[in-house]
Design a protein around this motif. Structure first.
Motif, PDB file in Angstrom:
ATOM      1  N   LEU B  72      11.152 -20.774  -2.289  1.00  0.00           N
ATOM      2  CA  LEU B  72      10.490 -19.735  -3.065  1.00  0.00           C
ATOM      3  C   LEU B  72      10.146 -18.571  -2.130  1.00  0.00           C
ATOM      4  N   THR B  73      10.339 -17.340  -2.610  1.00  0.00           N
ATOM      5  CA  THR B  73       9.948 -16.199  -1.784  1.00  0.00           C
ATOM      6  C   THR B  73       8.452 -15.962  -1.951  1.00  0.00           C
ATOM      7  N   LEU B  74       7.720 -16.112  -0.866  1.00  0.00           N
ATOM      8  CA  LEU B  74       6.265 -16.044  -0.966  1.00  0.00           C
ATOM      9  C   LEU B  74       5.665 -14.870  -0.212  1.00  0.00           C
ATOM     10  N   HIS B  75       6.509 -14.040   0.404  1.00  0.00           N
ATOM     11  CA  HIS B  75       5.979 -12.908   1.156  1.00  0.00           C
ATOM     12  C   HIS B  75       5.186 -11.999   0.217  1.00  0.00           C
ATOM     13  N   MET B  76       4.089 -11.450   0.757  1.00  0.00           N
ATOM     14  CA  MET B  76       3.195 -10.686  -0.108  1.00  0.00           C
ATOM     15  C   MET B  76       2.798  -9.363   0.511  1.00  0.00           C
ATOM     16  N   SER B  77       2.266  -8.488  -0.319  1.00  0.00           N
ATOM     17  CA  SER B  77       1.641  -7.296   0.227  1.00  0.00           C
ATOM     18  C   SER B  77       0.233  -7.187  -0.346  1.00  0.00           C
ATOM     19  N   PHE B  78      -0.723  -6.896   0.528  1.00  0.00           N
ATOM     20  CA  PHE B  78      -2.113  -6.700   0.118  1.00  0.00           C
ATOM     21  C   PHE B  78      -2.425  -5.241   0.345  1.00  0.00           C
ATOM     22  N   SER B  79      -2.665  -4.484  -0.731  1.00  0.00           N
ATOM     23  CA  SER B  79      -2.979  -3.085  -0.493  1.00  0.00           C
ATOM     24  C   SER B  79      -4.372  -2.752  -1.004  1.00  0.00           C
ATOM     25  N   ALA B 145       0.894  -2.201   8.129  1.00  0.00           N
ATOM     26  CA  ALA B 145       2.316  -2.453   8.378  1.00  0.00           C
ATOM     27  C   ALA B 145       3.140  -1.171   8.445  1.00  0.00           C
ATOM     28  N   TYR B 146       2.697  -0.123   7.733  1.00  0.00           N
ATOM     29  CA  TYR B 146       3.503   1.108   7.678  1.00  0.00           C
ATOM     30  C   TYR B 146       3.656   1.777   9.039  1.00  0.00           C
ATOM     31  N   TYR B 147       2.800   1.465   9.994  1.00  0.00           N
ATOM     32  CA  TYR B 147       2.964   2.093  11.310  1.00  0.00           C
ATOM     33  C   TYR B 147       4.206   1.589  12.041  1.00  0.00           C
ATOM     34  N   LEU B 148       4.812   0.512  11.505  1.00  0.00           N
ATOM     35  CA  LEU B 148       6.064   0.037  12.110  1.00  0.00           C
ATOM     36  C   LEU B 148       7.174   1.050  11.908  1.00  0.00           C
ATOM     37  N   TYR B 149       7.029   1.841  10.849  1.00  0.00           N
ATOM     38  CA  TYR B 149       8.107   2.752  10.470  1.00  0.00           C
ATOM     39  C   TYR B 149       7.704   4.176  10.770  1.00  0.00           C
ATOM     40  N   ARG B 150       8.360   4.787  11.767  1.00  0.00           N
ATOM     41  CA  ARG B 150       8.048   6.170  12.151  1.00  0.00           C
ATOM     42  C   ARG B 150       9.306   7.016  12.034  1.00  0.00           C
ATOM     43  N   PRO B 151       9.574   7.487  10.828  1.00  0.00           N
ATOM     44  CA  PRO B 151      10.846   8.183  10.599  1.00  0.00           C
ATOM     45  C   PRO B 151      10.968   9.451  11.434  1.00  0.00           C
ATOM     46  N   GLU B 152       9.830  10.034  11.858  1.00  0.00           N
ATOM     47  CA  GLU B 152       9.903  11.295  12.596  1.00  0.00           C
ATOM     48  C   GLU B 152      10.527  11.102  13.977  1.00  0.00           C
ATOM     49  N   ASN B 153      10.527   9.846  14.456  1.00  0.00           N
ATOM     50  CA  ASN B 153      11.145   9.595  15.750  1.00  0.00           C
ATOM     51  C   ASN B 153      12.293   8.604  15.567  1.00  0.00           C
ATOM     52  N   GLU B 154      13.524   9.093  15.612  1.00  0.00           N
ATOM     53  CA  GLU B 154      14.637   8.206  15.266  1.00  0.00           C
ATOM     54  C   GLU B 154      14.889   7.134  16.322  1.00  0.00           C
ATOM     55  N   ARG B 155      14.291   7.316  17.515  1.00  0.00           N
ATOM     56  CA  ARG B 155      14.484   6.295  18.543  1.00  0.00           C
ATOM     57  C   ARG B 155      13.310   5.322  18.601  1.00  0.00           C
ATOM     58  N   ASP B 156      12.436   5.436  17.619  1.00  0.00           N
ATOM     59  CA  ASP B 156      11.249   4.580  17.647  1.00  0.00           C
ATOM     60  C   ASP B 156      11.638   3.107  17.647  1.00  0.00           C
ATOM     61  N   TYR B 157      10.980   2.319  18.511  1.00  0.00           N
ATOM     62  CA  TYR B 157      11.311   0.897  18.613  1.00  0.00           C
ATOM     63  C   TYR B 157      10.836   0.090  17.409  1.00  0.00           C
ATOM     64  N   GLY B 158       9.982   0.711  16.569  1.00  0.00           N
ATOM     65  CA  GLY B 158       9.500   0.023  15.367  1.00  0.00           C
ATOM     66  C   GLY B 158      10.651  -0.466  14.496  1.00  0.00           C
ATOM     67  N   GLN B 159      11.704   0.332  14.439  1.00  0.00           N
ATOM     68  CA  GLN B 159      12.853  -0.019  13.609  1.00  0.00           C
ATOM     69  C   GLN B 159      13.449  -1.367  14.017  1.00  0.00           C
ATOM     70  N   GLU B 160      13.468  -1.610  15.327  1.00  0.00           N
ATOM     71  CA  GLU B 160      14.029  -2.863  15.834  1.00  0.00           C
ATOM     72  C   GLU B 160      13.163  -4.036  15.359  1.00  0.00           C
ATOM     73  N   ALA B 161      11.849  -3.854  15.428  1.00  0.00           N
ATOM     74  CA  ALA B 161      10.931  -4.907  14.968  1.00  0.00           C
ATOM     75  C   ALA B 161      11.138  -5.162  13.478  1.00  0.00           C
ATOM     76  N   ILE B 162      11.317  -4.066  12.712  1.00  0.00           N
ATOM     77  CA  ILE B 162      11.530  -4.205  11.267  1.00  0.00           C
ATOM     78  C   ILE B 162      12.766  -5.043  10.991  1.00  0.00           C
ATOM     79  N   ASP B 185      -1.636   3.878  -0.800  1.00  0.00           N
ATOM     80  CA  ASP B 185      -0.649   4.965  -0.835  1.00  0.00           C
ATOM     81  C   ASP B 185       0.374   4.814   0.267  1.00  0.00           C
ATOM     82  N   LYS B 186      -0.136   4.518   1.467  1.00  0.00           N
ATOM     83  CA  LYS B 186       0.770   4.412   2.611  1.00  0.00           C
ATOM     84  C   LYS B 186       1.721   3.226   2.435  1.00  0.00           C
TER      85      LYS B 186
END
Ligand SMILES: Nc1ncnc2c1ncn2[C@@H]1O[C@H](COP(=O)(O)OP(=O)(O)O)[C@@H](O)[C@H]1O
Ligand SMILES: [Mg+2]
Lengths: 138, 306
Positions: B72-79, B145-162, B185-186
């Motif tokens: 079962l997919t149990l991953h969740m988001s708490f906002s 969690a949204y800080y993992l994704y920093r689109p303004e920096n295309e070389r950001d290492y967050g993408q690798e973690a994602i 919102d974020k």
């Protein structure tokens, strides 16, 4: 020729589920579990290559099975063993070691006989795999 | 060690199940009851947890009957805003998932971007994997969690973690549950730009802000646990405080209230220390009065920053 080293080696290969259960037993005993691989299965070869560091702080065996599968991606054609080290004073040694992955076809060993003084014979074994240089064996 | 029982763990298929009995034996009822009494407010969240618990129990029963094999997919988001109980609930969720057998150990590993993302090339993958391995058998809670994704920096290492996270969330669904948390919102924006996460997360739970009455109730409960009490005037002062504080910057719901109480206790301690000439009884040492609250900066047009 099937290499029989460590525990369980006379049993059919363990499934990942069975490996998980064994590793969980080790973790629950506070043993540090590590992975090693080699392409030289000589029984006297104690220097297998380490795959990452020994794992001390993962409560669940899935972490080890995960690393085993990562290791298989690169070294799946070689021997991979799982070792569990007990650091308790007095033990300070490996408590369990078993092969978790082996080559599809195991090349086996050459038995050589050397005649020495009198009519004595000295025996030794060499893995056929080590006839080739490292990296080309399996 | 190598007995039959240890080596094989195949589940046996049965013909009938008793949901009420499964529920009773799982101990989930106690968690839900404790959730109800220990957490004030949060009605929509509590409803969602009950629904999720029911889903899990039914899924488990279906498994026993041989109707499901897929994990079962149990991953969740708490906002929700800060201090609305996301971390607190994640702990309970880990316990619940453990009691129902969906995670083997039930521990919670709580991380933020810094724990996952490295400083240089080749640093991120091992870091992320270490965290994931530690969380296996339990729940991985990624705050903001949204800080993992920093689109303004295309070389950001967050993408690798994602990418590693997504892979493990998909392939190791049996081994761990991931909960992503943060501002509503974020989070919404994050899911919009990361469809991989959106499709792997089955349960989105929203945490509303507490009402002023709920915050007052939380305050009283917290004080009671610490063996303090409020005089009637202090209760009035605290409701005024809550009303003023909640419109200020950096308001963090229950956390702000907890911090305000810590400061009130500090003032109370100083007051009785300075005033006291004779012997003090337990009552005096545990009664917070309105002056302990009214001397807050908030009443003089200032801001409590926490
Ligand atoms: N409903 C509640 N009842 C009592 N205390 C609460 C409640 N919600 C939150 N708290 C308290 O507020 C603080 C912050 O909660 P937390 O779960 O860390 O919020 P978040 O993770 O959403 O920022 C904690 O100390 C927690 O115990
Ligand atoms: Mg939090």
């Amino acid at each position: 020729m099937r290499v029989t080293q460590g525990a369980f080696s006379f049993l059919p290969d363990l499934t990942d589920q069975q490996i998980h259960t064994q590793v969980q037993y080790c973790i629950d005993n506070d043993w540090a579990v590590s992975l090693e691989y080699t392409d030289d299965p000589h029984p006297r070869n104690t220097y297998w290559e380490m795959w990452g560091h020994p794992m001390f702080d993962n409560p669940d065996a899935a972490a080890v099975v995960y690393e085993l599968n990562e290791c298989r991606k690169i070294h799946g054609g070689k021997y991979i063993r799982i070792m569990a080290f007990d650091s308790t004073a007095g033990w300070e040694s490996v408590r369990l070691s078993f092969i978790a992955n082996r080559p599809k076809t195991e090349k086996g060993f050459r038995l050589s006989r050397e005649e020495i003084r009198g009519r004595s014979v000295r025996y030794s074994i060499t893995p056929y795999s080590t006839d080739l240089p490292e990296g080309e064996r399996y | 060690m190598c007995s039959e029982e240890v080596l094989g763990e195949e589940q046996e298929i049965v013909e009938e199940v008793d949901l009420a009995k499964d529920f009773k034996e799982s101990g989930v009822g106690e968690i839900l009851d404790e959730l109800d009494t220990s957490l004030t407010g949060l009605e929509p969240v509590k409803t969602r947890i009950r629904e999720t618990a029911a889903l899990l129990i039914v899924d488990k029963a279906r498994r026993k009957l041989g109707l499901v094999n897929e994990p079962l997919t149990l991953h969740m988001s708490f906002s929700g805003n800060p201090g609305t109980g996301k971390t607190t609930l994640a702990l309970k969720m880990a316990d619940l998932l453990h009691k129902l057998g969906f995670v083997r150990k039930g521990h919670l590993v709580s991380v933020t971007r810094d724990d996952l993302v490295g400083q240089y090339i080749g640093h991120t993958a091992p870091k992320t994997k270490e965290v994931l391995k530690k969380a296996m058998g339990g729940v991985l809670f990624i705050d903001e969690a949204y800080y993992l994704y920093r689109p303004e920096n295309e070389r950001d290492y967050g993408q690798e973690a994602i990418e590693i996270l997504l892979q493990v969330m998909e392939n190791n669904r049996d081994d761990l549950v991931v909960i992503l948390a943060g501002y509503k919102d974020k989070m919404a924006k994050f899911f919009e730009s990361n469809p991989g996460f959106r499709s792997r997360i089955a349960h989105h739970i929203e945490f509303p802000d507490y009402t002023s009455d709920e915050l007052l109730e939380i305050a009283q409960k917290t004080l009671k646990e610490q063996h303090y009490k409020l005089t009637p005037q202090a209760i009035v002062a605290l409701s005024d405080y809550i009303r003023l504080r909640r419109d200020q910057a950096h308001f963090a719901n229950a956390r702000s209230i907890r911090n305000a109480l810590d400061r009130a206790r500090l003032r109370h301690a100083n007051r009785i220390f300075n005033e006291s000439i004779g012997l003090l009884n337990a009552d005096q040492l545990s009664t917070i009065d309105d002056v302990d609250i009214l001397s807050s900066r908030v009443f003089k047009g200032g801001i409590d920053n926490f």
